[in-house]
Design a protein around this motif. Structure first.
Motif, short mmCIF file in Angstrom:
data_model
loop_
_atom_site.label_atom_id
_atom_site.label_comp_id
_atom_site.label_asym_id
_atom_site.label_seq_id
_atom_site.Cartn_x
_atom_site.Cartn_y
_atom_site.Cartn_z
N ALA A 88 27.92 45.44 35.36
CA ALA A 88 28.46 46.77 35.66
C ALA A 88 29.86 46.66 36.28
O ALA A 88 30.78 47.43 35.96
CB ALA A 88 27.52 47.52 36.60
N PHE A 89 30.03 45.70 37.16
CA PHE A 89 31.34 45.51 37.80
C PHE A 89 32.42 45.18 36.76
O PHE A 89 33.53 45.69 36.80
CB PHE A 89 31.24 44.39 38.84
CG PHE A 89 32.56 44.03 39.46
CD1 PHE A 89 33.13 44.82 40.46
CD2 PHE A 89 33.25 42.91 39.03
CE1 PHE A 89 34.34 44.46 41.03
CE2 PHE A 89 34.46 42.56 39.59
CZ PHE A 89 35.01 43.34 40.60
N LEU A 120 32.42 45.99 33.56
CA LEU A 120 32.71 47.16 32.73
C LEU A 120 33.61 48.16 33.45
O LEU A 120 34.56 48.73 32.88
CB LEU A 120 31.40 47.83 32.32
CG LEU A 120 30.51 47.03 31.36
CD1 LEU A 120 29.18 47.76 31.11
CD2 LEU A 120 31.23 46.80 30.03
N ILE A 121 33.33 48.37 34.73
CA ILE A 121 34.16 49.29 35.52
C ILE A 121 35.58 48.77 35.62
O ILE A 121 36.56 49.52 35.51
CB ILE A 121 33.55 49.51 36.91
CG1 ILE A 121 32.20 50.24 36.77
CG2 ILE A 121 34.49 50.29 37.81
CD1 ILE A 121 31.43 50.35 38.06
N ARG A 122 35.72 47.48 35.80
CA ARG A 122 37.07 46.89 35.92
C ARG A 122 37.85 47.04 34.61
O ARG A 122 39.05 47.33 34.61
CB ARG A 122 36.92 45.41 36.27
CG ARG A 122 38.22 44.70 36.57
CD ARG A 122 38.83 45.26 37.86
NE ARG A 122 40.08 44.59 38.17
CZ ARG A 122 40.14 43.51 38.95
NH1 ARG A 122 39.02 43.02 39.47
NH2 ARG A 122 41.29 42.94 39.21
N GLN A 129 37.48 49.46 32.38
CA GLN A 129 37.87 50.87 32.24
C GLN A 129 39.08 51.20 33.10
O GLN A 129 39.99 51.93 32.68
CB GLN A 129 36.67 51.77 32.63
CG GLN A 129 35.50 51.70 31.65
CD GLN A 129 35.87 52.25 30.29
OE1 GLN A 129 36.74 53.12 30.16
NE2 GLN A 129 35.21 51.73 29.26
N LYS A 130 39.12 50.67 34.31
CA LYS A 130 40.27 50.93 35.18
C LYS A 130 41.55 50.34 34.59
O LYS A 130 42.63 50.94 34.65
CB LYS A 130 40.01 50.36 36.58
CG LYS A 130 38.98 51.15 37.37
CD LYS A 130 38.83 50.56 38.76
CE LYS A 130 37.84 51.38 39.59
NZ LYS A 130 37.69 50.83 40.96
#
Length: 332
Positions: free
Chosen positions: A265-266, A268-270, A272-273
């Motif tokens: 999850a970390f 994927l979030i990175r 997207q940012k």
């Protein structure tokens, strides 16, 4: 009268034969040895008694020999000879073997053996020869057992040492004569085990433990014993709870799964940012892209430029440029 004479003559003849037999010389060697086996502690001196009766002459000869347990008499090995007034020790026991009475011409042929070893266990043959006394073999057999205390036994275990399972404890001495018996004891003060949960065999030295529990853990001692002494060895038993191990394994698996999902999850979030921070490219209406194809250039030229993988672009010729400019509308 004639009827009585026959029996009387037969009786007189039988009596004469019997008297003649008593007066005849006894040409037979008779050897006497103990009927019971002889036992001697290791390292001690033993005497194997042997006596004989014969009319000793110049041809008298004595022989002692030895045969190992389980082998036939024909496989015997000589220990010593006596003949013509001389003694001849021989074999591996020569330095430890001698005669109790020397010379052995007085009816005593006892063998003396010093510092007996376990390898001395076996059958000993006392044989007397005195021609012409050939009516018996003049042979006596004595069985000797060397007593040896048990050697330090070796303790071992097998089986799944966990709650509810069974385990086998074993104990054995490499030396000991007579054969040792084995007894298992548990050291320390513990609750009395349930009937049937501890079964031991004194002959084989095996202890079976069934339905193990955590209280079965501890130190167990095996004692090997015979009439010469005893020896022992210790074994430590640690019983584990396999159910706790399964719970711990499941908990570790869950934690690893949560960690994997968190890392995913970390990431994927990175990603997207990073995409949101990337600037957008805008183009004006009057701007020409460097990779755009100028009007008037043939599709064939454009295709050749594409085949060069974008590394080398073909510049347009002067005629083509002028033609292109002439087709552009004039803006006043």
């Amino acid at each position: 009268m004639a009827q009585l004479l026959g029996p009387l003559l037969r009786g007189a003849l039988l009596g004469f034969v019997c008297m003649s037999g008593k007066e005849a010389p006894q040409l037979a060697v008779e050897v006497k040895v103990p009927a019971e086996p002889v036992s001697t502690p290791v390292g001690q001196t033993t005497e194997l008694s042997c006596s004989y009766s014969t009319s000793v002459g110049d041809s008298f000869a004595l022989e002692w020999s030895f045969v190992q347990p389980g082998k036939p008499i024909s496989a015997s090995l000589p220990i010593l000879y006596f003949t013509n007034g001389n003694l001849y020790p021989t074999g591996s026991k020569a330095k430890r073997a001698s005669l109790l009475q020397f010379p052995p011409t007085g009816g005593v042929a006892t063998l003396k053996l010093t510092d007996v070893q376990p390898s001395d266990t076996g059958t000993y043959l006392c044989q007397v020869n005195n021609p012409p006394d050939f009516f018996t073999n003049g042979l006596g057999l004595i069985n000797l057992t060397v007593l040896v205390p048990p050697s330090s036994p070796l303790c071992s275990k097998s089986g799944q040492i966990s709650v509810g399972s069974s385990a086998a404890l074993r104990c054995s001495s490499s030396e000991g004569d007579p054969r040792p018996v084995y007894n298992w004891v548990r050291l320390g003060s513990y609750p009395t085990p349930s009937p049937g949960s501890m079964v031991q065999d004194e002959v084989s030295g095996q202890l079976i433990l069934t339905n193990l529990s955590l209280t079965s853990s501890g130190t167990y001692r095996c004692v090997a014993t015979n009439q010469m002494g005893s020896a022992s060895c210790d074994l430590t038993l640690s019983v584990t709870d396999s159910s706790k191990g399964r719970v711990a394994g499941a908990l570790i698996g869950v934690l690893l799964g949560v960690l994997f999902l968190s890392v995913t999850a970390f990431c994927l979030i990175r990603i997207q940012k990073d995409r949101r921070k990337r600037p957008k490219e805008t183009y004006g209406g009057s701007d020409l892209r460097e990779d755009a194809t100028a009007p008037g250039i043939s599709e064939q030229t454009s295709a050749r430029a594409d085949c060069s993988n974008g590394l080398l672009e073909r510049p347009p010729s002067a005629n083509t440029v002028s033609t292109t400019k002439s087709k552009l509308p004039m803006i006043v």
